[in-house]
Design an enzyme around this catalytic site. Sequence first.
Site, PDB file in Angstrom:
ATOM      1  N   GLY A  10       0.832  -1.219   0.000  1.00 46.89           N
ATOM      2  CA  GLY A  10       0.000   0.000   0.000  1.00 46.89           C
ATOM      3  C   GLY A  10       0.860   1.260   0.000  1.00 46.89           C
ATOM      4  O   GLY A  10       2.015   1.239   0.429  1.00 46.89           O
ATOM      5  N   ARG A  14      -1.695   7.901   4.174  1.00 45.69           N
ATOM      6  CA  ARG A  14      -2.195   8.546   5.388  1.00 45.69           C
ATOM      7  C   ARG A  14      -1.089   8.756   6.436  1.00 45.69           C
ATOM      8  O   ARG A  14      -1.271   9.468   7.412  1.00 45.69           O
ATOM      9  CB  ARG A  14      -3.330   7.705   5.995  1.00 45.69           C
ATOM     10  N   GLU A 146     -16.491  -1.085   3.374  1.00 44.91           N
ATOM     11  CA  GLU A 146     -15.360  -0.236   3.764  1.00 44.91           C
ATOM     12  C   GLU A 146     -15.891   1.058   4.372  1.00 44.91           C
ATOM     13  O   GLU A 146     -16.940   1.569   3.965  1.00 44.91           O
ATOM     14  CB  GLU A 146     -14.478   0.053   2.552  1.00 44.91           C
ATOM     15  N   ASN A 161     -13.740  -5.758  10.299  1.00 43.69           N
ATOM     16  CA  ASN A 161     -12.870  -6.718   9.609  1.00 43.69           C
ATOM     17  C   ASN A 161     -11.433  -6.424  10.018  1.00 43.69           C
ATOM     18  O   ASN A 161     -10.987  -5.288   9.944  1.00 43.69           O
ATOM     19  CB  ASN A 161     -13.054  -6.524   8.096  1.00 43.69           C
ATOM     20  N   ASN A 219      -2.326   2.972  10.078  1.00 43.15           N
ATOM     21  CA  ASN A 219      -2.565   3.733   8.851  1.00 43.15           C
ATOM     22  C   ASN A 219      -2.057   5.165   8.944  1.00 43.15           C
ATOM     23  O   ASN A 219      -1.832   5.815   7.932  1.00 43.15           O
ATOM     24  CB  ASN A 219      -4.064   3.754   8.531  1.00 43.15           C
ATOM     25  N   LYS A 326      31.290   3.045  24.055  1.00 41.91           N
ATOM     26  CA  LYS A 326      30.978   2.588  22.680  1.00 41.91           C
ATOM     27  C   LYS A 326      31.999   1.556  22.235  1.00 41.91           C
ATOM     28  O   LYS A 326      33.200   1.789  22.362  1.00 41.91           O
ATOM     29  CB  LYS A 326      31.002   3.790  21.737  1.00 41.91           C
ATOM     30  N   TYR A 341      34.470   9.224  28.216  1.00 40.57           N
ATOM     31  CA  TYR A 341      34.125   8.567  26.946  1.00 40.57           C
ATOM     32  C   TYR A 341      35.125   7.443  26.706  1.00 40.57           C
ATOM     33  O   TYR A 341      36.341   7.674  26.666  1.00 40.57           O
ATOM     34  CB  TYR A 341      34.162   9.555  25.768  1.00 40.57           C
ATOM     35  N   ASN A 352      40.337   1.221  37.355  1.00 35.99           N
ATOM     36  CA  ASN A 352      39.558   2.435  37.626  1.00 35.99           C
ATOM     37  C   ASN A 352      39.824   3.486  36.544  1.00 35.99           C
ATOM     38  O   ASN A 352      40.976   3.825  36.280  1.00 35.99           O
ATOM     39  CB  ASN A 352      39.946   3.011  38.992  1.00 35.99           C
TER      40      ASN A 352
HETATM   41  C1  UD1 Z   1      -8.094  -2.813   5.277  1.00 38.21           C
HETATM   42  C2  UD1 Z   1      -9.412  -3.505   4.903  1.00 38.21           C
HETATM   43  C3  UD1 Z   1     -10.438  -3.176   5.991  1.00 38.21           C
HETATM   44  C4  UD1 Z   1      -9.927  -3.619   7.334  1.00 38.21           C
HETATM   45  C5  UD1 Z   1      -8.542  -3.042   7.630  1.00 38.21           C
HETATM   46  C6  UD1 Z   1      -7.963  -3.719   8.855  1.00 38.21           C
HETATM   47  C7  UD1 Z   1      -9.504  -3.556   2.457  1.00 38.21           C
HETATM   48  C8  UD1 Z   1     -10.095  -2.936   1.241  1.00 38.21           C
HETATM   49  N1  UD1 Z   1      -9.881  -3.023   3.631  1.00 38.21           N
HETATM   50  O1  UD1 Z   1      -8.339  -1.419   5.288  1.00 38.21           O
HETATM   51  O2  UD1 Z   1     -11.674  -3.828   5.714  1.00 38.21           O
HETATM   52  O3  UD1 Z   1     -10.850  -3.244   8.339  1.00 38.21           O
HETATM   53  O4  UD1 Z   1      -7.646  -3.283   6.540  1.00 38.21           O
HETATM   54  O5  UD1 Z   1      -6.775  -3.086   9.252  1.00 38.21           O
HETATM   55  O6  UD1 Z   1      -8.762  -4.504   2.324  1.00 38.21           O
HETATM   56  N2  UD1 Z   1      -2.025  -2.949   0.268  1.00 38.21           N
HETATM   57  C9  UD1 Z   1      -1.370  -3.455  -0.829  1.00 38.21           C
HETATM   58  N3  UD1 Z   1      -1.696  -2.967  -2.067  1.00 38.21           N
HETATM   59  C10 UD1 Z   1      -2.643  -2.026  -2.252  1.00 38.21           C
HETATM   60  C11 UD1 Z   1      -3.329  -1.528  -1.120  1.00 38.21           C
HETATM   61  C12 UD1 Z   1      -3.007  -2.007   0.115  1.00 38.21           C
HETATM   62  O7  UD1 Z   1      -0.490  -4.323  -0.682  1.00 38.21           O
HETATM   63  O8  UD1 Z   1      -2.877  -1.648  -3.409  1.00 38.21           O
HETATM   64  C13 UD1 Z   1      -1.644  -3.440   1.626  1.00 38.21           C
HETATM   65  C14 UD1 Z   1      -1.175  -2.328   2.559  1.00 38.21           C
HETATM   66  O9  UD1 Z   1       0.243  -2.196   2.502  1.00 38.21           O
HETATM   67  C15 UD1 Z   1      -1.654  -2.806   3.927  1.00 38.21           C
HETATM   68  C16 UD1 Z   1      -2.829  -3.718   3.610  1.00 38.21           C
HETATM   69  O10 UD1 Z   1      -2.793  -4.010   2.215  1.00 38.21           O
HETATM   70  O11 UD1 Z   1      -0.662  -3.541   4.619  1.00 38.21           O
HETATM   71  C17 UD1 Z   1      -4.172  -3.026   3.918  1.00 38.21           C
HETATM   72  O12 UD1 Z   1      -4.237  -1.808   3.200  1.00 38.21           O
HETATM   73  P1  UD1 Z   1      -4.702  -0.456   3.906  1.00 38.21           P
HETATM   74  O13 UD1 Z   1      -4.643   0.615   2.914  1.00 38.21           O
HETATM   75  O14 UD1 Z   1      -4.009  -0.285   5.167  1.00 38.21           O
HETATM   76  O15 UD1 Z   1      -6.225  -0.828   4.163  1.00 38.21           O
HETATM   77  P2  UD1 Z   1      -7.167  -0.314   5.330  1.00 38.21           P
HETATM   78  O16 UD1 Z   1      -7.795   0.962   4.916  1.00 38.21           O
HETATM   79  O17 UD1 Z   1      -6.474  -0.339   6.609  1.00 38.21           O
HETATM   80 MG    MG Z   2      -4.531  -0.594   7.167  1.00 36.32          MG
END
Ligand code: UD1
Ligand code: MG
Length: 438
Positions: A10, A14, A146, A161, A219, A326, A341, A352
Amino acid sequence: MVDVVILAAGRGSRMCSSVPKVLHKVAGLAIVDHVIRSVSSIAPANVVVVASEAVMTREYCGCEVVLQSAQNGTADAVMRAIPYIRSEEVIIVCGDLPLLTAEHLEELTNSKADIAFIATELPCRLMRMPYGRVITKDGRFVKIVEYADAADSDKKCGVINTGIYKFKTSLLAEMLRKVEKSEATGEYYLTETLGIAQRLGMTISIVENGDYEAFHGVNTMKDLAIAEGIMQNRIRNTFMDLGVRMLNPESTFLSYDTEMESDVTIEQNVVMGTGVKIRGGAIIKAFSYLEDCEIGANTSVGPFARIRGSSRLERGVTVGNFVEVKGTMLGENSKAKHMAYLGDTYVGSNTNIGAGTIVCNYDGVNKHKTNIGANAFVGSNTTLIAPLNIGSGAIIAAGSVITENVENNSLAIARTAQSVMPNGAEKVWAKKGKHIIK
Ligand code: UD1
Ligand code: MG
């Protein structure tokens, strides 16, 4: 057999940080590494989906690293992993859940349903956390909505979830192909597959787990701070259960790999970075900062001490206030009690090190080593210019600048000889127009 896929690609937008979200650390370990560790006892993670190799490489994690170059959502991320899934079942875990432990996954692994996922109920004070909401009707699963897409009535539902699922592999690709883009975000949500599977009559099991804190997703920076707080409490409690005394646990900060034996005492405001091992009976006094070091039994460190860089203090050592150590070994019962140091130095036992001693280990280009033998005495305000050997039993006179080796049992004095002019002060005072009453 079950495979495990970790989603870590992801954008983490945020977080408002240039560091990829899953590389931010909790108790000194990257978030994604916490997830890899927690799943490893049920089945080693075999696929990690990342946005770039800067986040993870195969050499580092020992699993398949799959790239998702455009972050089109969690469903798209799982799609990238499909070619690498070999087992009949697959557990999918979001890579931003640092507080998860293997125990939390146990019930999920035992489920026989086509699809199972872990849900937890949020307490009222956390109701506004933007997790996906689990919608049920007459006790049966309907879908996950969501937060961004949820109606106000759905947002009031406290069952969320957690982002941890188990799928029958044969169904997964088929479900993913049916997912449509979210109108709100333009992403393909993995959570959509569950509603689709429900409508197609597949069996879906909601594995409810009451330990909502363990499923805290990171997040934002605020989420990261909360995760750090929960993790610190967990680690503190583990050590207090093992007999470590903490005078003010809230101001003791530990790392995921800290090791301490019973009867260690930690005073207020102590920070331990990674790689710290402390043996029984040691006391770490207030405002000390330790990392990458071994602290022997019955040692005393601090207050205001800093120990780092593969240092080792043997049994009974004292390192006092404003002392930095260190890459240094201090032998049994040796002492450096005030303002010093010691860098890249080996100190034998019962030696000592006087107040204000500085080892000059760095010449601006290279680091050099210093050896100080056992039963030696280094007087206060000594400057030791490395590389240097100070023999056992040697005495260094206070205020010396030592540039050459000192043999065993020798006395070294390296300071300007003192000259005294009797009544000289009187003349100076007179010049200044000040008369001394005798
Ligand atoms: C997600 C879930 C949500 C749940 C929450 C729990 C989805 C759509 N939503 O939301 O229902 O309550 O987690 O914490 O799945 N990621 C990728 N590729 C992408 C997007 C995300 O690998 O394109 C990975 C992110 O790195 C992360 C995970 O998927 O580790 C979840 O993504 P994130 O954007 O954090 O989803 P949430 O909004 O937290
Ligand atoms: Mg998340």
